[in-house]
Design a protein around this motif. Structure first.
Motif, PDB file in Angstrom:
ATOM      1  N   ALA A   1     -25.585  27.519 -19.147  1.00  0.00           N
ATOM      2  CA  ALA A   1     -24.618  28.419 -19.770  1.00  0.00           C
ATOM      3  C   ALA A   1     -23.537  27.652 -20.512  1.00  0.00           C
ATOM      4  O   ALA A   1     -23.137  28.026 -21.619  1.00  0.00           O
ATOM      5  CB  ALA A   1     -23.990  29.331 -18.708  1.00  0.00           C
ATOM      6  N   VAL A   2     -23.049  26.566 -19.900  1.00  0.00           N
ATOM      7  CA  VAL A   2     -22.031  25.748 -20.566  1.00  0.00           C
ATOM      8  C   VAL A   2     -22.596  25.162 -21.852  1.00  0.00           C
ATOM      9  O   VAL A   2     -21.934  25.141 -22.901  1.00  0.00           O
ATOM     10  CB  VAL A   2     -21.529  24.628 -19.632  1.00  0.00           C
ATOM     11  CG1 VAL A   2     -20.616  23.670 -20.390  1.00  0.00           C
ATOM     12  CG2 VAL A   2     -20.784  25.226 -18.444  1.00  0.00           C
ATOM     13  N   GLY A   3     -23.834  24.697 -21.815  1.00  0.00           N
ATOM     14  CA  GLY A   3     -24.484  24.185 -23.020  1.00  0.00           C
ATOM     15  C   GLY A   3     -24.597  25.249 -24.095  1.00  0.00           C
ATOM     16  O   GLY A   3     -24.407  24.968 -25.292  1.00  0.00           O
ATOM     17  N   TYR A   4     -24.864  26.475 -23.668  1.00  0.00           N
ATOM     18  CA  TYR A   4     -25.010  27.580 -24.627  1.00  0.00           C
ATOM     19  C   TYR A   4     -23.706  27.882 -25.365  1.00  0.00           C
ATOM     20  O   TYR A   4     -23.722  28.395 -26.484  1.00  0.00           O
ATOM     21  CB  TYR A   4     -25.487  28.835 -23.906  1.00  0.00           C
ATOM     22  CG  TYR A   4     -26.992  28.905 -23.705  1.00  0.00           C
ATOM     23  CD1 TYR A   4     -27.829  27.879 -24.125  1.00  0.00           C
ATOM     24  CD2 TYR A   4     -27.579  30.023 -23.095  1.00  0.00           C
ATOM     25  CE1 TYR A   4     -29.197  27.962 -23.942  1.00  0.00           C
ATOM     26  CE2 TYR A   4     -28.952  30.110 -22.921  1.00  0.00           C
ATOM     27  CZ  TYR A   4     -29.753  29.071 -23.340  1.00  0.00           C
ATOM     28  OH  TYR A   4     -31.113  29.151 -23.167  1.00  0.00           O
ATOM     29  N   THR A   5     -22.555  27.605 -24.746  1.00  0.00           N
ATOM     30  CA  THR A   5     -21.288  27.880 -25.425  1.00  0.00           C
ATOM     31  C   THR A   5     -21.080  26.969 -26.633  1.00  0.00           C
ATOM     32  O   THR A   5     -20.234  27.236 -27.477  1.00  0.00           O
ATOM     33  CB  THR A   5     -20.079  27.717 -24.472  1.00  0.00           C
ATOM     34  OG1 THR A   5     -19.964  26.343 -24.077  1.00  0.00           O
ATOM     35  CG2 THR A   5     -20.230  28.605 -23.249  1.00  0.00           C
ATOM     36  N   HIS A   6     -21.847  25.885 -26.713  1.00  0.00           N
ATOM     37  CA  HIS A   6     -21.729  24.942 -27.830  1.00  0.00           C
ATOM     38  C   HIS A   6     -22.825  25.154 -28.882  1.00  0.00           C
ATOM     39  O   HIS A   6     -22.881  24.419 -29.863  1.00  0.00           O
ATOM     40  CB  HIS A   6     -21.785  23.498 -27.312  1.00  0.00           C
ATOM     41  CG  HIS A   6     -20.652  23.159 -26.399  1.00  0.00           C
ATOM     42  ND1 HIS A   6     -19.392  22.852 -26.865  1.00  0.00           N
ATOM     43  CD2 HIS A   6     -20.578  23.122 -25.044  1.00  0.00           C
ATOM     44  CE1 HIS A   6     -18.590  22.607 -25.842  1.00  0.00           C
ATOM     45  NE2 HIS A   6     -19.284  22.779 -24.728  1.00  0.00           N
TER      46      HIS A   6
ATOM     47  N   GLN B   1     -12.734  28.159 -17.666  1.00  0.00           N
ATOM     48  CA  GLN B   1     -12.210  27.140 -18.572  1.00  0.00           C
ATOM     49  C   GLN B   1     -13.314  26.592 -19.484  1.00  0.00           C
ATOM     50  O   GLN B   1     -13.029  26.065 -20.563  1.00  0.00           O
ATOM     51  CB  GLN B   1     -11.585  25.996 -17.770  1.00  0.00           C
ATOM     52  CG  GLN B   1     -10.311  26.380 -17.040  1.00  0.00           C
ATOM     53  CD  GLN B   1      -9.182  26.746 -17.996  1.00  0.00           C
ATOM     54  OE1 GLN B   1      -9.026  26.116 -19.031  1.00  0.00           O
ATOM     55  NE2 GLN B   1      -8.402  27.757 -17.656  1.00  0.00           N
ATOM     56  N   LEU B   2     -14.554  26.732 -19.046  1.00  0.00           N
ATOM     57  CA  LEU B   2     -15.696  26.281 -19.844  1.00  0.00           C
ATOM     58  C   LEU B   2     -16.309  27.429 -20.656  1.00  0.00           C
ATOM     59  O   LEU B   2     -17.406  27.301 -21.194  1.00  0.00           O
ATOM     60  CB  LEU B   2     -16.759  25.676 -18.920  1.00  0.00           C
ATOM     61  CG  LEU B   2     -16.304  24.425 -18.153  1.00  0.00           C
ATOM     62  CD1 LEU B   2     -17.340  24.031 -17.108  1.00  0.00           C
ATOM     63  CD2 LEU B   2     -16.043  23.267 -19.106  1.00  0.00           C
ATOM     64  N   SER B   3     -15.584  28.555 -20.726  1.00  0.00           N
ATOM     65  CA  SER B   3     -16.002  29.736 -21.502  1.00  0.00           C
ATOM     66  C   SER B   3     -17.246  30.407 -20.952  1.00  0.00           C
ATOM     67  O   SER B   3     -18.038  31.007 -21.685  1.00  0.00           O
ATOM     68  CB  SER B   3     -16.213  29.377 -22.981  1.00  0.00           C
ATOM     69  OG  SER B   3     -15.023  28.903 -23.546  1.00  0.00           O
ATOM     70  N   VAL B   4     -17.424  30.320 -19.622  1.00  0.00           N
ATOM     71  CA  VAL B   4     -18.547  30.985 -18.956  1.00  0.00           C
ATOM     72  C   VAL B   4     -17.988  32.038 -18.003  1.00  0.00           C
ATOM     73  O   VAL B   4     -17.114  31.747 -17.183  1.00  0.00           O
ATOM     74  CB  VAL B   4     -19.415  29.983 -18.178  1.00  0.00           C
ATOM     75  CG1 VAL B   4     -20.497  30.714 -17.379  1.00  0.00           C
ATOM     76  CG2 VAL B   4     -20.055  28.980 -19.131  1.00  0.00           C
TER      77      VAL B   4
ATOM     78  N   GLY C   1      -9.893  23.280 -26.789  1.00  0.00           N
ATOM     79  CA  GLY C   1      -8.785  22.614 -26.106  1.00  0.00           C
ATOM     80  C   GLY C   1      -8.489  23.246 -24.769  1.00  0.00           C
ATOM     81  O   GLY C   1      -9.355  23.733 -24.076  1.00  0.00           O
ATOM     82  N   SER C   2      -7.205  23.278 -24.392  1.00  0.00           N
ATOM     83  CA  SER C   2      -6.804  23.727 -23.055  1.00  0.00           C
ATOM     84  C   SER C   2      -6.163  25.101 -23.069  1.00  0.00           C
ATOM     85  O   SER C   2      -5.318  25.397 -22.248  1.00  0.00           O
ATOM     86  CB  SER C   2      -5.829  22.699 -22.442  1.00  0.00           C
ATOM     87  OG  SER C   2      -4.671  22.603 -23.286  1.00  0.00           O
ATOM     88  N   GLN C   3      -6.556  25.945 -24.029  1.00  0.00           N
ATOM     89  CA  GLN C   3      -6.032  27.305 -24.040  1.00  0.00           C
ATOM     90  C   GLN C   3      -6.454  28.017 -22.777  1.00  0.00           C
ATOM     91  O   GLN C   3      -7.467  27.705 -22.180  1.00  0.00           O
ATOM     92  CB  GLN C   3      -6.558  28.070 -25.252  1.00  0.00           C
ATOM     93  CG  GLN C   3      -6.200  27.429 -26.581  1.00  0.00           C
ATOM     94  CD  GLN C   3      -6.957  28.087 -27.708  1.00  0.00           C
ATOM     95  OE1 GLN C   3      -7.398  29.213 -27.611  1.00  0.00           O
ATOM     96  NE2 GLN C   3      -7.113  27.372 -28.801  1.00  0.00           N
ATOM     97  N   ARG C   4      -5.684  29.011 -22.379  1.00  0.00           N
ATOM     98  CA  ARG C   4      -5.960  29.742 -21.159  1.00  0.00           C
ATOM     99  C   ARG C   4      -7.246  30.530 -21.294  1.00  0.00           C
ATOM    100  O   ARG C   4      -7.538  31.089 -22.335  1.00  0.00           O
ATOM    101  CB  ARG C   4      -4.813  30.708 -20.883  1.00  0.00           C
ATOM    102  CG  ARG C   4      -4.581  30.935 -19.410  1.00  0.00           C
ATOM    103  CD  ARG C   4      -3.378  31.787 -19.221  1.00  0.00           C
ATOM    104  NE  ARG C   4      -3.482  32.483 -17.951  1.00  0.00           N
ATOM    105  CZ  ARG C   4      -2.824  33.582 -17.666  1.00  0.00           C
ATOM    106  NH1 ARG C   4      -2.057  34.123 -18.559  1.00  0.00           N
ATOM    107  NH2 ARG C   4      -2.947  34.144 -16.497  1.00  0.00           N
ATOM    108  N   ALA C   5      -8.075  30.561 -20.193  1.00  0.00           N
ATOM    109  CA  ALA C   5      -9.357  31.283 -20.254  1.00  0.00           C
ATOM    110  C   ALA C   5      -9.150  32.773 -20.201  1.00  0.00           C
ATOM    111  O   ALA C   5      -8.249  33.250 -19.536  1.00  0.00           O
ATOM    112  CB  ALA C   5     -10.237  30.845 -19.083  1.00  0.00           C
TER     113      ALA C   5
END
Length: 259
Positions: free
Chosen positions: A93-98, A213-216, A255-259
């Motif tokens: 899933a983390v890979g998919y966000t990229h 934080q990893l957009s998942v 970056g470090s924006q809030r999730a």
């Protein structure tokens, strides 16, 4: 993972395969979202891939993205699914966000069900697990263990000896459980069950925030809320309450924006 409202956790093996799970959930989501299945995409390396579904709301009112859209990846837990495999789903899933998805660009990804269901299931089942350790069935297993041990050395233990050894092991476990409760109360918990459950829930909460934080995020049904999109333990949307007022966006963060 939202702890304020209980997640309705799927029993492993409920669905025969991932396709059946996806069909069931997407049929539910179809009343609120437009759905495109098996959307092709490409990693930054050029390698091609596919995601199970891309959804965008039929009503965009209240969403915090100009063009709200997100990806869903389904995973069908089985009774023998291990922790390593579940974290493999997270890595995917983390890979998919990229990835760049055809017609959509980069997407926030939601897993269905949550990869942390094993932690919540364990937290909910702790009392039952401990009771099984002192159940009549466990006592019978002790009897069988004593008989097997004796026979492995060519001895056929008497029924009285088997019973006494089994009861001794059973009482030893009762003593261990009593001591665990005593130690937990000394640490400020109501019982060892409560301490272990609190530990599991705390770990699930921490991991949920890490995934956010990893957009998942996760797509799961909850008591009172129904089906809900969650990220970092925050409800972004649910079938009964709609879009929340929390200004979280679906698109992957930079970056470090809030999730």
């Amino acid at each position: 993972m939202n702890q304020e409202r209980k997640a309705l956790l799927p029993e492993p093996g409920t669905f025969p395969d991932e396709k059946a799970l996806a069909s069931f959930v997407l049929n539910k989501m179809d009343q609120w979202f437009h759905i495109e299945e098996q959307v092709p995409g490409q990693y930054w390396t050029g390698e091609e891939t596919r995601i199970d579904a891309v959804l965008h709301p039929r009503d965009r009112t209240g969403w915090h993205d100009a063009a709200p859209v997100f990806g869903i990846e389904f995973k069908n837990p089985a009774p023998n699914t291990g922790i390593g495999e579940r974290y493999g789903w997270v890595a995917q899933a983390v890979g998919y966000t990229h990835c760049q998805w055809r017609g959509y660009g980069r997407l926030g990804i939601f897993l269905c069900p949550s990869p942390l269901t094993w932690l919540l299931s364990h937290a909910d089942d702790i009392a039952a697990i401990r009771q099984r350790q002192i159940s009549p069935e466990t006592l019978e297993k002790e009897r069988q263990r004593v008989r097997k041990y004796g026979r492995s050395f060519g001895n056929e233990y008497s029924a009285e000896y088997v019973e006494s050894e089994a009861l001794l092991a059973h009482r030893r476990r009762l003593g261990e459980l009593t001591y665990e409760d005593f130690a937990a109360r000394a640490d400020g918990y109501a019982s060892a069950d409560a301490r272990e459950r609190e530990h599991d829930l705390r770990m699930a909460k921490e991991l949920t925030h890490l995934l956010g934080q990893l957009s998942v995020g996760e797509l799961m049904p909850y008591e009172k809320s129904g089906w809900a999109l969650m990220r970092s333990g925050v409800r972004l949307w649910s079938e009964h309450e709609g879009v929340t007022k929390v200004p979280y966006k679906l698109r992957p963060r930079i970056g470090s924006q809030r999730a």
